[in-house]
Scaffold this motif. Structure first.
Motif, PDB file in Angstrom:
ATOM      1  N   VAL A 107       0.859  -1.192   0.000  1.00 15.32           N
ATOM      2  CA  VAL A 107       0.000   0.000   0.000  1.00 15.32           C
ATOM      3  C   VAL A 107       0.890   1.234   0.000  1.00 15.32           C
ATOM      4  CG1 VAL A 107      -1.805   1.264   1.252  1.00 15.32           C
ATOM      5  CG2 VAL A 107      -1.731  -1.247   1.352  1.00 15.32           C
ATOM      6  N   SER A 108       0.541   2.176  -0.866  1.00 15.01           N
ATOM      7  CA  SER A 108       1.306   3.429  -0.883  1.00 15.01           C
ATOM      8  C   SER A 108       0.360   4.590  -1.177  1.00 15.01           C
ATOM      9  CB  SER A 108       2.381   3.370  -1.969  1.00 15.01           C
ATOM     10  OG  SER A 108       3.114   4.587  -1.977  1.00 15.01           O
ATOM     11  N   THR A 109       0.731   5.751  -0.699  1.00 12.15           N
ATOM     12  CA  THR A 109       0.052   6.969  -1.141  1.00 12.15           C
ATOM     13  C   THR A 109       0.801   7.463  -2.386  1.00 12.15           C
ATOM     14  OG1 THR A 109       1.383   8.137   0.502  1.00 12.15           O
ATOM     15  CG2 THR A 109      -0.885   7.629   1.103  1.00 12.15           C
ATOM     16  N   PRO A 110       0.223   8.403  -3.138  1.00 10.32           N
ATOM     17  CA  PRO A 110       0.852   8.728  -4.427  1.00 10.32           C
ATOM     18  C   PRO A 110       2.142   9.537  -4.355  1.00 10.32           C
ATOM     19  CG  PRO A 110      -1.443   9.485  -4.337  1.00 10.32           C
ATOM     20  CD  PRO A 110      -1.077   9.056  -2.971  1.00 10.32           C
ATOM     21  N   GLN A 111       2.432  10.203  -3.233  1.00 13.01           N
ATOM     22  CA  GLN A 111       3.595  11.102  -3.291  1.00 13.01           C
ATOM     23  C   GLN A 111       4.920  10.353  -3.360  1.00 13.01           C
ATOM     24  OE1 GLN A 111       1.793  10.478  -0.562  1.00 13.01           O
ATOM     25  NE2 GLN A 111       2.272  11.843   1.107  1.00 13.01           N
ATOM     26  N   VAL A 135      -1.245  -1.034  -4.292  1.00 19.68           N
ATOM     27  CA  VAL A 135      -2.515  -0.293  -4.202  1.00 19.68           C
ATOM     28  C   VAL A 135      -2.185   1.159  -3.901  1.00 19.68           C
ATOM     29  CG1 VAL A 135      -4.649   0.004  -2.854  1.00 19.68           C
ATOM     30  CG2 VAL A 135      -3.728  -2.291  -3.222  1.00 19.68           C
ATOM     31  N   GLU A 136      -2.824   2.062  -4.624  1.00 20.92           N
ATOM     32  CA  GLU A 136      -2.640   3.493  -4.299  1.00 20.92           C
ATOM     33  C   GLU A 136      -3.798   3.936  -3.410  1.00 20.92           C
ATOM     34  OE1 GLU A 136      -0.811   6.526  -6.981  1.00 20.92           O
ATOM     35  OE2 GLU A 136      -2.861   7.283  -7.063  1.00 20.92           O
ATOM     36  N   ASN A 137      -3.485   4.269  -2.170  1.00 21.73           N
ATOM     37  CA  ASN A 137      -4.525   4.739  -1.246  1.00 21.73           C
ATOM     38  C   ASN A 137      -4.435   6.262  -1.146  1.00 21.73           C
ATOM     39  OD1 ASN A 137      -6.635   4.603   0.605  1.00 21.73           O
ATOM     40  ND2 ASN A 137      -5.237   4.468   2.360  1.00 21.73           N
ATOM     41  N   MET A 138      -5.553   6.861  -0.786  1.00 27.12           N
ATOM     42  CA  MET A 138      -5.660   8.330  -0.688  1.00 27.12           C
ATOM     43  C   MET A 138      -5.269   8.928  -2.044  1.00 27.12           C
ATOM     44  SD  MET A 138      -4.212   8.968   3.129  1.00 27.12           S
ATOM     45  CE  MET A 138      -4.261   7.667   4.376  1.00 27.12           C
ATOM     46  N   SER A 139      -5.776   8.291  -3.079  1.00 32.28           N
ATOM     47  CA  SER A 139      -5.367   8.545  -4.442  1.00 32.28           C
ATOM     48  C   SER A 139      -5.807   9.916  -4.937  1.00 32.28           C
ATOM     49  CB  SER A 139      -5.959   7.438  -5.300  1.00 32.28           C
ATOM     50  OG  SER A 139      -5.445   7.452  -6.573  1.00 32.28           O
ATOM     51  N   GLY A 183      -1.628   8.802  -9.393  1.00 31.62           N
ATOM     52  CA  GLY A 183      -1.103   7.884 -10.398  1.00 31.62           C
ATOM     53  C   GLY A 183       0.345   7.486 -10.175  1.00 31.62           C
ATOM     54  N   GLY A 184       0.963   8.036  -9.103  1.00 28.64           N
ATOM     55  CA  GLY A 184       2.376   7.721  -8.846  1.00 28.64           C
ATOM     56  C   GLY A 184       2.588   6.242  -8.569  1.00 28.64           C
ATOM     57  N   ALA A 185       1.652   5.636  -7.841  1.00 32.73           N
ATOM     58  CA  ALA A 185       1.817   4.220  -7.476  1.00 32.73           C
ATOM     59  C   ALA A 185       1.671   3.339  -8.714  1.00 32.73           C
ATOM     60  CB  ALA A 185       0.802   3.816  -6.412  1.00 32.73           C
ATOM     61  N   ARG A 186       0.730   3.721  -9.595  1.00 28.36           N
ATOM     62  CA  ARG A 186       0.568   2.941 -10.834  1.00 28.36           C
ATOM     63  C   ARG A 186       1.863   2.999 -11.661  1.00 28.36           C
ATOM     64  NH1 ARG A 186      -3.651   1.381 -14.400  1.00 28.36           N
ATOM     65  NH2 ARG A 186      -5.233   2.480 -13.228  1.00 28.36           N
ATOM     66  N   ALA A 187       2.378   4.241 -11.790  1.00 32.08           N
ATOM     67  CA  ALA A 187       3.606   4.412 -12.575  1.00 32.08           C
ATOM     68  C   ALA A 187       4.755   3.618 -11.944  1.00 32.08           C
ATOM     69  CB  ALA A 187       3.960   5.894 -12.664  1.00 32.08           C
ATOM     70  N   ALA A 188       4.858   3.688 -10.599  1.00 34.33           N
ATOM     71  CA  ALA A 188       5.953   2.985  -9.917  1.00 34.33           C
ATOM     72  C   ALA A 188       5.795   1.476 -10.092  1.00 34.33           C
ATOM     73  CB  ALA A 188       5.965   3.356  -8.439  1.00 34.33           C
ATOM     74  N   ALA A 189       4.541   0.986  -9.976  1.00 38.60           N
ATOM     75  CA  ALA A 189       4.304  -0.463 -10.125  1.00 38.60           C
ATOM     76  C   ALA A 189       4.705  -0.900 -11.532  1.00 38.60           C
ATOM     77  CB  ALA A 189       2.832  -0.783  -9.866  1.00 38.60           C
ATOM     78  N   GLU A 190       4.282  -0.091 -12.521  1.00 38.43           N
ATOM     79  CA  GLU A 190       4.602  -0.457 -13.907  1.00 38.43           C
ATOM     80  C   GLU A 190       6.100  -0.452 -14.153  1.00 38.43           C
ATOM     81  OE1 GLU A 190       1.999   2.070 -16.178  1.00 38.43           O
ATOM     82  OE2 GLU A 190       0.275   0.774 -15.717  1.00 38.43           O
ATOM     83  N   LYS A 191       6.762   0.566 -13.577  1.00 39.79           N
ATOM     84  CA  LYS A 191       8.216   0.688 -13.760  1.00 39.79           C
ATOM     85  C   LYS A 191       8.926  -0.524 -13.144  1.00 39.79           C
ATOM     86  CE  LYS A 191      11.884   3.770 -12.453  1.00 39.79           C
ATOM     87  NZ  LYS A 191      12.081   4.598 -11.286  1.00 39.79           N
TER      88      LYS A 191
END
Ligand SMILES: Nc1ncnc2c1ncn2[C@@H]1O[C@H](COP(=O)(O)OP(=O)(O)OP(=O)(O)O)[C@@H](O)[C@H]1O
Ligand SMILES: [Mg+2]
Length: 276
Positions: free
Chosen positions: A156-160, A185-189, A206-214
């Motif tokens: 679980v991560s927040t986007p920052q 999962v991006e929480n407090m998205s 969208g930071g968590a999505r980008a990080a997961a994809e990377k």
């Protein structure tokens, strides 16, 4: 579907009837692990699965409060019968500590507690045992990964950026411990104003999505920052109990994505192992 072994290829003798074990973790405190773990458990249970929720945060146990805290464990035939809230079996240190008392333990005692929470609780047959982890990369994470083969970890991560950097540390730790990463999962998205419907991306988005994809891991979904999530958690009625709200739906989507990844992790093992 119906794969009876977990990702690492063996059921644990401590919990022989538990099909999959999912750790909900983050590098950082306060990003919503417990909230995600409780809602994930409820959302999975609402699909008809048998679900348990183990609070491994012995220093700051919060699961019973989040899940209503109406019942307590009982001893049955020398083992603990876990209380059931909203269809989910629960165990937590909170049931055994006088209120406001702190746990000051070293590694070996934490390890023993984890073993007891697994082997001395009457979990019975479960499809999923969800584990709410404390923040960070410490003794509990190590102990858990060494005590049972985990099907995988949900990060679980927040986007920052800062939260994402710390989340990467949690990912690196699980990889070192050979625990599959089920996804992020991006929480407090994002914040949806309940009055005007305006969407505000307080921490970025969208930071968590980008990080997961990377990093090459699945993205499991995003949960909005919504005061109802906090208010309902505080009064022990997790928002996933009502799947018709935007946040209830968001948790249901995360639960579906987690179930899919658990299945995929199980099938990878199936390819290499003959099941009798
Ligand atoms: N999506 C959300 N919207 C609004 N509030 C949230 C959301 N997710 C979590 N919260 C609130 O943020 C606070 C921290 O959440 P939570 O306790 O789940 O975090 P945690 O990562 O488990 O913390 P800790 O590291 O201390 O165990 C709680 O008050 C919770 O209700
Ligand atoms: Mg927590």
């Amino acid at each position: 579907m119906g794969n009876p072994i977990n990702a690492q290829g063996a059921r644990s003798p401590l919990i022989p009837h538990v099909k999959s074990t999912v750790a909900v973790a983050s590098g950082k405190g306060g990003v919503g692990k417990s909230t995600v773990a409780a809602n994930l458990a409820i959302a999975l249970s609402s699909t008809g699965a048998q679900v348990g929720l183990m609070d491994t945060d012995v220093y700051g146990p919060s699961v019973p409060m989040l899940m209503g805290g109406n019942n307590v464990p009982h001893v049955v035939e020398g083992k603990l019968e876990p209380p059931v809230e909203y269809g989910v079996k629960i165990i937590s240190m909170a049931y055994f500590l006088p209120k406001d008392e702190a746990v000051i333990w070293r590694g070996p005692m934490l390890h023993k507690t984890i073993q007891q929470f697994l082997g001395e609780v009457r979990w019975g047959a479960l499809d999923y045992l969800i584990m709410d982890l404390p923040p960070g990369t410490g003794d509990i994470q190590l102990s858990l990964s060494q005590t049972i083969p985990l099907s995988g970890a949900v990060i679980v991560s927040t986007p920052q950026d800062l939260a994402l950097t710390v989340a990467s540390k949690a990912i690196a730790m699980f990889q070192k411990l050979n625990v599959p990463i089920l996804g992020v999962v991006e929480n407090m998205s994002y914040y949806l104003c309940p009055k005007c419907g305006h969407r505000e991306e307080i921490f970025g988005h969208g930071g968590a999505r980008a990080a997961a994809e990377k990093l090459g891991f699945p993205f499991l979904g995003e949960i909005p920052l919504d005061v109802n999530v906090r208010v309902q958690s505080d009064c022990g009625k997790p928002v996933a109990l009502d799947g018709s709200t935007p946040y209830g739906k968001a948790f249901q989507e995360v639960a579906n994505a987690v179930a899919k990844q658990v299945d995929a992790a199980g099938s990878k093992v199936d390819e290499g192992i003959q099941i009798e």
